[in-house]
Design a protein around this motif. Structure first.
Motif, PDB file in Angstrom:
ATOM      1  N   HIS A   4      21.299  80.149 201.178  1.00 48.25           N
ATOM      2  CA  HIS A   4      21.189  81.118 200.097  1.00 48.25           C
ATOM      3  C   HIS A   4      21.752  82.451 200.569  1.00 48.25           C
ATOM      4  O   HIS A   4      21.870  82.704 201.767  1.00 48.25           O
ATOM      5  N   GLU A   5      22.081  83.337 199.649  1.00 50.15           N
ATOM      6  CA  GLU A   5      22.663  84.640 199.992  1.00 50.15           C
ATOM      7  C   GLU A   5      21.696  85.523 200.783  1.00 50.15           C
ATOM      8  O   GLU A   5      22.120  86.427 201.482  1.00 50.15           O
ATOM      9  N   SER A  23      26.264  74.496 198.715  1.00 48.59           N
ATOM     10  CA  SER A  23      25.993  75.786 198.110  1.00 48.59           C
ATOM     11  C   SER A  23      27.269  76.610 198.071  1.00 48.59           C
ATOM     12  O   SER A  23      28.000  76.674 199.046  1.00 48.59           O
ATOM     13  N   ASN A  24      27.523  77.238 196.917  1.00 47.35           N
ATOM     14  CA  ASN A  24      28.699  78.059 196.729  1.00 47.35           C
ATOM     15  C   ASN A  24      28.248  79.322 195.990  1.00 47.35           C
ATOM     16  O   ASN A  24      27.403  79.254 195.112  1.00 47.35           O
ATOM     17  N   GLU A  25      28.787  80.462 196.350  1.00 43.95           N
ATOM     18  CA  GLU A  25      28.379  81.715 195.709  1.00 43.95           C
ATOM     19  C   GLU A  25      28.670  81.721 194.210  1.00 43.95           C
ATOM     20  O   GLU A  25      27.890  82.231 193.422  1.00 43.95           O
ATOM     21  N   ARG A  26      29.799  81.160 193.818  1.00 48.65           N
ATOM     22  CA  ARG A  26      30.183  81.174 192.410  1.00 48.65           C
ATOM     23  C   ARG A  26      29.408  80.160 191.572  1.00 48.65           C
ATOM     24  O   ARG A  26      28.964  80.457 190.476  1.00 48.65           O
TER      25      ARG A  26
END
Length: 49
Positions: A4-5, A23-26
């Motif tokens: 996670h960010e 997991s990808n930010e977008r």
């Protein structure tokens, strides 16, 4: 392992096919095998993954 960010990392698996999620930010959490998109709350910070 999905990250996670906020820095929290966890091995999260798809309920549909049982494979590990990416997991990808977008796009957030998604299964590269079956294409399922997952929305969960991060246990580390409480925000939407």
């Amino acid at each position: 392992m999905a990250r996670h960010e906020c820095g929290f990392e966890a091995p999260i698996h798809c309920k549909k096919c049982g494979r590990p999620l990416d997991s990808n930010e977008r796009t957030g959490l998604f299964c590269p095998h079956c294409g399922r998109r997952v929305s969960i709350l991060c246990p580390g910070c409480g925000r939407l993954w």
